[in-house]
Scaffold this motif. Structure first.
Motif, mmCIF file in Angstrom:
data_model
loop_
_atom_site.group_PDB
_atom_site.id
_atom_site.type_symbol
_atom_site.label_atom_id
_atom_site.label_comp_id
_atom_site.label_asym_id
_atom_site.label_seq_id
_atom_site.Cartn_x
_atom_site.Cartn_y
_atom_site.Cartn_z
ATOM 1 N N ALA A 31 -0.999 -34.661 -4.775
ATOM 2 C CA ALA A 31 -1.062 -36.124 -4.882
ATOM 3 C C ALA A 31 -1.637 -36.760 -3.625
ATOM 4 O O ALA A 31 -2.374 -37.747 -3.692
ATOM 5 C CB ALA A 31 0.333 -36.683 -5.162
ATOM 6 N N HIS A 32 -1.330 -36.162 -2.474
ATOM 7 C CA HIS A 32 -1.794 -36.726 -1.213
ATOM 8 C C HIS A 32 -3.123 -36.130 -0.741
ATOM 9 O O HIS A 32 -3.769 -36.681 0.151
ATOM 10 C CB HIS A 32 -0.727 -36.534 -0.130
ATOM 11 C CG HIS A 32 0.562 -37.225 -0.457
ATOM 12 N ND1 HIS A 32 0.636 -38.577 -0.732
ATOM 13 C CD2 HIS A 32 1.827 -36.746 -0.577
ATOM 14 C CE1 HIS A 32 1.887 -38.903 -0.988
ATOM 15 N NE2 HIS A 32 2.630 -37.811 -0.910
ATOM 16 N N ASN A 33 -3.518 -35.006 -1.351
ATOM 17 C CA ASN A 33 -4.823 -34.403 -1.029
ATOM 18 C C ASN A 33 -5.360 -33.737 -2.290
ATOM 19 O O ASN A 33 -5.333 -32.515 -2.422
ATOM 20 C CB ASN A 33 -4.696 -33.399 0.114
ATOM 21 C CG ASN A 33 -6.054 -32.863 0.558
ATOM 22 O OD1 ASN A 33 -7.100 -33.239 0.021
ATOM 23 N ND2 ASN A 33 -6.052 -31.968 1.548
ATOM 24 N N ALA A 48 0.400 -33.972 3.505
ATOM 25 C CA ALA A 48 0.180 -33.008 2.423
ATOM 26 C C ALA A 48 0.499 -31.576 2.842
ATOM 27 O O ALA A 48 1.087 -30.806 2.070
ATOM 28 C CB ALA A 48 -1.263 -33.116 1.931
ATOM 29 N N GLN A 49 0.113 -31.197 4.056
ATOM 30 C CA GLN A 49 0.332 -29.817 4.497
ATOM 31 C C GLN A 49 1.817 -29.489 4.613
ATOM 32 O O GLN A 49 2.234 -28.370 4.315
ATOM 33 C CB GLN A 49 -0.370 -29.584 5.839
ATOM 34 C CG GLN A 49 -1.884 -29.511 5.751
ATOM 35 C CD GLN A 49 -2.355 -28.220 5.082
ATOM 36 O OE1 GLN A 49 -1.598 -27.275 4.893
ATOM 37 N NE2 GLN A 49 -3.624 -28.191 4.716
ATOM 38 N N GLN A 57 -4.240 -27.160 -5.550
ATOM 39 C CA GLN A 57 -4.410 -27.128 -7.000
ATOM 40 C C GLN A 57 -4.036 -25.758 -7.550
ATOM 41 O O GLN A 57 -3.365 -25.646 -8.587
ATOM 42 C CB GLN A 57 -5.854 -27.465 -7.370
ATOM 43 C CG GLN A 57 -6.276 -28.891 -7.036
ATOM 44 C CD GLN A 57 -7.763 -29.110 -7.238
ATOM 45 O OE1 GLN A 57 -8.456 -28.287 -7.828
ATOM 46 N NE2 GLN A 57 -8.269 -30.229 -6.734
ATOM 47 N N ARG A 58 -4.463 -24.705 -6.846
ATOM 48 C CA ARG A 58 -4.177 -23.341 -7.296
ATOM 49 C C ARG A 58 -2.670 -23.081 -7.284
ATOM 50 O O ARG A 58 -2.115 -22.451 -8.203
ATOM 51 C CB ARG A 58 -4.903 -22.342 -6.404
ATOM 52 C CG ARG A 58 -4.778 -20.881 -6.885
ATOM 53 C CD ARG A 58 -5.506 -19.928 -5.954
ATOM 54 N NE ARG A 58 -6.894 -20.324 -5.758
ATOM 55 C CZ ARG A 58 -7.389 -20.811 -4.620
ATOM 56 N NH1 ARG A 58 -6.577 -20.982 -3.570
ATOM 57 N NH2 ARG A 58 -8.664 -21.137 -4.518
ATOM 58 N N ALA A 59 -1.983 -23.571 -6.263
ATOM 59 C CA ALA A 59 -0.541 -23.367 -6.160
ATOM 60 C C ALA A 59 0.185 -24.032 -7.332
ATOM 61 O O ALA A 59 1.089 -23.440 -7.941
ATOM 62 C CB ALA A 59 -0.028 -23.913 -4.832
ATOM 63 N N VAL A 60 -0.207 -25.254 -7.661
ATOM 64 C CA VAL A 60 0.406 -25.954 -8.788
ATOM 65 C C VAL A 60 0.166 -25.179 -10.085
ATOM 66 O O VAL A 60 1.086 -24.993 -10.906
ATOM 67 C CB VAL A 60 -0.154 -27.391 -8.910
ATOM 68 C CG1 VAL A 60 0.259 -28.021 -10.244
ATOM 69 C CG2 VAL A 60 0.327 -28.242 -7.751
ATOM 70 N N LYS A 61 -1.053 -24.721 -10.273
ATOM 71 C CA LYS A 61 -1.406 -24.002 -11.501
ATOM 72 C C LYS A 61 -0.611 -22.708 -11.636
ATOM 73 O O LYS A 61 -0.069 -22.394 -12.710
ATOM 74 C CB LYS A 61 -2.901 -23.705 -11.502
ATOM 75 C CG LYS A 61 -3.404 -23.026 -12.766
ATOM 76 C CD LYS A 61 -4.915 -22.835 -12.721
ATOM 77 C CE LYS A 61 -5.437 -22.148 -13.970
ATOM 78 N NZ LYS A 61 -6.903 -21.970 -13.929
#
Length: 360
Positions: A340-342, A312-313, A349-353
């Motif tokens: 998806a992996h973490n 994930a990282q 989550q913040r980055a996706v948002k």
């Protein structure tokens, strides 16, 4: 499978080299040069011919069993050792080899019975007691494991594996101070023994939070094995931590020094073990922190994902790089993989948002 089992029992090397002193056979009659050139298949063929002429020679069956093990023909290896025992039911080393073979097949009950029978028949081989201790250790029968390890140590005080095993057991039981004592004792037997050096590094770094002592043990490891993959990874981690402490001060000469030392150490690590996922990822982080070798950072993160697509990282770091470069769609793809992996990571989550909002 064979190599995985050998690792689980701390890479014991006694069995593949020992001969049955009770055996009437003289199957190793070839010259050293011929033995060096012969393949396992050659040995098996030669032994099979001898067995056909001497069907009651249990030593020949034992020897062929060992060669079958070398080529992973486990069923044949086990059949031969059972045949050897039928011919010579009082051979303690035959039962020791049987124990190993059945342990390799994960039949721990039969392995235990074979080791116990070997001891009952009078075995004084420290490895038999050690292997029995290993069986007890993995089943968390710690008192029995302790007895096996201690008996092995009494029989052979020159093998550092036995005090190490006692230390590892104490660490598993949460007795870190006792573990340190046993690890130090193992090092008194062999100051270059990697296993206690690695465990002492980890204990002092993570449990006692004494980085200096931890790195002293790691330095001792690297003095004896300069290209040790884990030792260099730990050295690289030390310099990466020091560089992170200096983030925001790129003009500080120590910042560049620690980055360079970290790159060198992680490079040795991946060269020594190309499948060392965390070393690839960590070198990528160093390149990222330096801000001048971003292409190399991307390459290392991509290699991390080649070895472990669920890292994930690494997905997140690649997302960060692509976001910074203005490629928001690619960034979102990597950020989404990181989530998806973490899925519990608030940062992911913040980055996706945030990137999703920018793409609207």
């Amino acid at each position: 499978m064979k190599h995985a089992i050998l690792y689980l029992i701390f890479a014991s090397i006694w069995i593949v080299g020992c001969d049955s002193s009770e055996s009437p056979s003289n199957s190793n009659s070839e010259s050293p040069e011929a033995q060096t050139q012969a393949t396992p298949a050659d040995h098996i063929q030669a032994l099979s011919l001898q067995i056909s002429k001497n069907p009651k020679d249990y030593g020949l069956l034992e020897d062929r069993s060992r060669w079958y093990f070398e080529v992973d023909s486990m069923e044949k290896a086990m059949k031969d050792i059972e045949g050897a025992i039928a011919l010579h039911p009082t051979g303690d080393q035959l039962y020791a080899w049987k124990g190993f073979l059945y342990y390799a097949q994960e039949d721990t009950a039969t392995a235990r019975s074979a080791y116990i029978e070997s001891i009952r028949l009078g075995s004084k081989d420290p490895e038999v007691f050690y292997q029995l201790g290993q069986l007890d250790f993995f089943q968390k029968r710690y008192e029995y494991a302790k007895s096996g390890y201690e008996e092995a140590m009494k029989l052979d005080e020159s093998d550092p594996q036995y005090p190490f095993a006692l230390g590892f057991m104490k660490e598993e039981q949460g007795s870190e101070a006792k573990a340190v004592q046993w690890y130090v004792k193992a090092l008194k037997v062999d100051s270059t023994f990697a296993k206690p050096l690695i465990r002492l590094h980890d204990l002092y770094l993570n449990f006692y939070e004494n980085e200096q002592v931890a790195m002293d043990y790691n330095a001792q490891l690297l003095r004896s094995t300069p290209d040790h993959a884990l030792g260099n990874y730990q050295k690289g981690g030390f310099h990466l931590r020091k560089a992170k402490e200096l983030l925001g001060t790129p003009e500080n000469p120590r910042f560049g020094f620690h980055l360079n030392e970290a790159v060198t150490a992680f490079t040795i690590s991946v060269n020594s073990d190309p499948n060392f996922v965390d070393a690839w990822y960590s070198r990528g982080r160093v390149y990222f922190f330096g801000q001048t070798r971003i292409d190399e950072a991307v390459s290392d993160f991509e290699q991390t994902l080649t070895l472990n697509p669920k890292h994930a990282q690494a997905h997140f770091m690649l997302g960060s790089i692509y976001e910074r470069n203005g490629d928001l769609k690619t960034a979102l793809s990597y950020y989404s993989e990181a989530v998806a992996h973490n899925p519990d990571s608030k940062d992911f989550q913040r980055a996706v948002k945030e990137v999703t909002a920018q793409l609207k």
